[in-house]
Design a protein around this motif. Sequence first.
Motif, PDB file in Angstrom:
ATOM      1  N   THR A  13       0.829  -1.192   0.000  1.00  0.00           N
ATOM      2  CA  THR A  13       0.000   0.000   0.000  1.00  0.00           C
ATOM      3  C   THR A  13       0.870   1.250   0.000  1.00  0.00           C
ATOM      4  OG1 THR A  13      -1.754  -1.173   1.164  1.00  0.00           O
ATOM      5  CG2 THR A  13      -1.849   1.217   1.198  1.00  0.00           C
ATOM      6  N   VAL A  17       0.789   4.234  -2.705  1.00  0.00           N
ATOM      7  CA  VAL A  17       0.613   5.635  -2.309  1.00  0.00           C
ATOM      8  C   VAL A  17       1.780   6.473  -2.808  1.00  0.00           C
ATOM      9  CG1 VAL A  17       0.525   7.185  -0.306  1.00  0.00           C
ATOM     10  CG2 VAL A  17      -0.860   5.124  -0.341  1.00  0.00           C
ATOM     11  N   SER A  20       1.385   7.173  -6.364  1.00  0.00           N
ATOM     12  CA  SER A  20       0.301   8.138  -6.540  1.00  0.00           C
ATOM     13  C   SER A  20       0.776   9.556  -6.240  1.00  0.00           C
ATOM     14  CB  SER A  20      -0.876   7.785  -5.631  1.00  0.00           C
ATOM     15  OG  SER A  20      -1.407   6.544  -5.994  1.00  0.00           O
ATOM     16  N   PHE A  21       1.644   9.710  -5.241  1.00  0.00           N
ATOM     17  CA  PHE A  21       2.206  11.031  -4.947  1.00  0.00           C
ATOM     18  C   PHE A  21       2.991  11.551  -6.149  1.00  0.00           C
ATOM     19  CE2 PHE A  21       1.409  10.678  -0.398  1.00  0.00           C
ATOM     20  CZ  PHE A  21       1.312  12.001  -0.023  1.00  0.00           C
ATOM     21  N   VAL A  42      -4.175   3.130   3.542  1.00  0.00           N
ATOM     22  CA  VAL A  42      -4.062   4.250   2.600  1.00  0.00           C
ATOM     23  C   VAL A  42      -3.951   5.571   3.360  1.00  0.00           C
ATOM     24  CG1 VAL A  42      -5.218   5.505   0.747  1.00  0.00           C
ATOM     25  CG2 VAL A  42      -5.291   3.011   0.780  1.00  0.00           C
ATOM     26  N   ILE A  43      -4.773   5.735   4.386  1.00  0.00           N
ATOM     27  CA  ILE A  43      -4.720   6.965   5.190  1.00  0.00           C
ATOM     28  C   ILE A  43      -3.370   7.085   5.886  1.00  0.00           C
ATOM     29  CG2 ILE A  43      -5.702   8.110   7.217  1.00  0.00           C
ATOM     30  CD1 ILE A  43      -8.433   6.933   6.300  1.00  0.00           C
ATOM     31  N   GLY A  45      -0.546   5.670   5.023  1.00  0.00           N
ATOM     32  CA  GLY A  45       0.474   5.910   3.994  1.00  0.00           C
ATOM     33  C   GLY A  45       0.455   7.344   3.503  1.00  0.00           C
ATOM     34  N   GLY A  46      -0.730   7.907   3.355  1.00  0.00           N
ATOM     35  CA  GLY A  46      -0.840   9.305   2.936  1.00  0.00           C
ATOM     36  C   GLY A  46      -0.275  10.246   3.978  1.00  0.00           C
ATOM     37  N   LEU A  47      -0.547   9.982   5.246  1.00  0.00           N
ATOM     38  CA  LEU A  47      -0.001  10.827   6.317  1.00  0.00           C
ATOM     39  C   LEU A  47       1.520  10.723   6.390  1.00  0.00           C
ATOM     40  CD1 LEU A  47      -2.648  10.238   9.126  1.00  0.00           C
ATOM     41  CD2 LEU A  47      -2.332  12.289   7.721  1.00  0.00           C
ATOM     42  N   GLY A  49       3.463   9.981   3.839  1.00  0.00           N
ATOM     43  CA  GLY A  49       3.950  10.681   2.654  1.00  0.00           C
ATOM     44  C   GLY A  49       3.936  12.186   2.820  1.00  0.00           C
ATOM     45  N   VAL A  50       2.872  12.712   3.402  1.00  0.00           N
ATOM     46  CA  VAL A  50       2.777  14.160   3.631  1.00  0.00           C
ATOM     47  C   VAL A  50       3.850  14.609   4.618  1.00  0.00           C
ATOM     48  CG1 VAL A  50       1.326  15.954   4.654  1.00  0.00           C
ATOM     49  CG2 VAL A  50       0.368  14.385   2.994  1.00  0.00           C
TER      50      VAL A  50
END
Length: 65
Positions: A13, A17, A20-21, A42-43, A45-47, A49-50
């Motif tokens: 995942t 992500v 996708s970034f 996903v959430i 991984g997004g956090l 990544g940010v």
Amino acid sequence: MDKSTTQRSFLQTLGAVAWSFVGLRRKRDFDEDVGAMNPLYVIAGGLIGVALFIILLMGAVRLAV
């Protein structure tokens, strides 16, 4: 069991992500991943990544100043 119906691991995942970034995700891979990824992964991984992106930007600003 079809590959598209199996649950993706956290590392898989994170890879999805990350792509996708960057914006380099094939539609076929995206379509396979949509139904197979855990939304909490996903959430998370997004956090992650940010947070990495912000740290990278702060480091770049420190180098420039």
